[in-house]
Design a protein around this motif. Structure first.
Motif: not given
Length: 252
Positions: A224-252
């Protein structure tokens, strides 16, 4: 720890991630053009989910259930397992960089090799779903839902390049569905093995967690960091990170 309820949940969760991967593969037919930025963002999203799930659903609960030394051993075994698979199985990226030969025989051979390579990426995800449900059904379903969400763009990313590569529709979709089936198999295998051998559950959880961390760091981030899209890639990573953290907290 074996119970029909746990196994039924493992089967349902495995079918769910198989379905979402297959859905992504089928959706690939609709797309005529697929911006590369979508692929990198979806992969970064997957990396965020896998990184959180490896700790909240696998490694940290394994520490609570067993010795830290067992968990450390499991993480190392997870790394070694995926490393060995990578050495023996070719990567799909190698075949997608160029047009394969016109001979049908060569196309079939390349497609088979691609299918084998996809197993590398689906193994830790499927196993993580199975063993996390055996440990805790609610946390396991949080993991399954999060992985299922990221499996939709993953199925799309598998099938769409193959449609362009082979100028066919059926075989690429079949390969995408087959990649989802491999996740189902590993989810079922992980669930069954560690239901019967529950004293090995901390080891199995840490193996799955280590394998997911290895795939995320070794496969996802470099791509994902092999292309010059660091900003979009980092946002995508953050959304995935927060999504899993939220689901684990709510459903766990």
């Amino acid at each position: 720890m074996y119970s029909s309820s746990i196994i039924n949940n493992v089967i349902l969760a495995g079918l769910f991630i198989w379905f979402t991967t297959s859905l992504g593969a089928i959706v690939a037919v609709i797309f005529k053009r697929f911006p590369s930025s979508w692929l990198y963002i979806s992969l970064a999203f997957s990396g965020g989910i896998m990184l959180v799930a490896s700790f909240t659903s696998l490694i940290l609960p394994a520490i609570d259930k067993g010795s830290i030394y067992i968990v450390l051993l499991g993480i190392i075994l997870g790394f070694v397992m995926i490393y060995i698979l990578e050495k023996f199985l070719p990567h799909e990226e190698h075949f997608l960089k160029y047009k394969i030969a016109t001979a049908y025989k060569d196309k079939v051979r390349s497609i088979v090799l691609i299918v084998l390579a996809i197993i590398i990426h689906n193994f830790p995800e499927g196993m993580a779903v199975g063993v996390s449900i055996v440990n805790d059904i609610h946390k396991g379903w949080a993991t399954a839902i999060a992985i299922g969400i990221q499996d939709i763009p993953e199925g799309l990313a598998v099938s769409l390049p193959l449609i362009f590569l082979t100028n066919r529709v059926f075989i690429p979709i079949f390969i995408g569905i087959l990649s989802g089936f491999s996740e189902f198999v590993f989810a079922l295998a992980g669930g069954l093995i560690f239901s019967y051998l529950d004293f090995f559950l901390p080891l199995g959880m840490s193996i799955a967690g280590g394998a997911m961390i290895y795939v995320t760091v070794k496969e996802v981030f470099p791509q994902v960091y092999s292309e010059n899209k660091e900003g979009l890639v980092t946002i995508g990573f953050l959304i995935g990170f927060l999504t899993m953290l939220y689901l684990d907290t709510v459903l766990g």
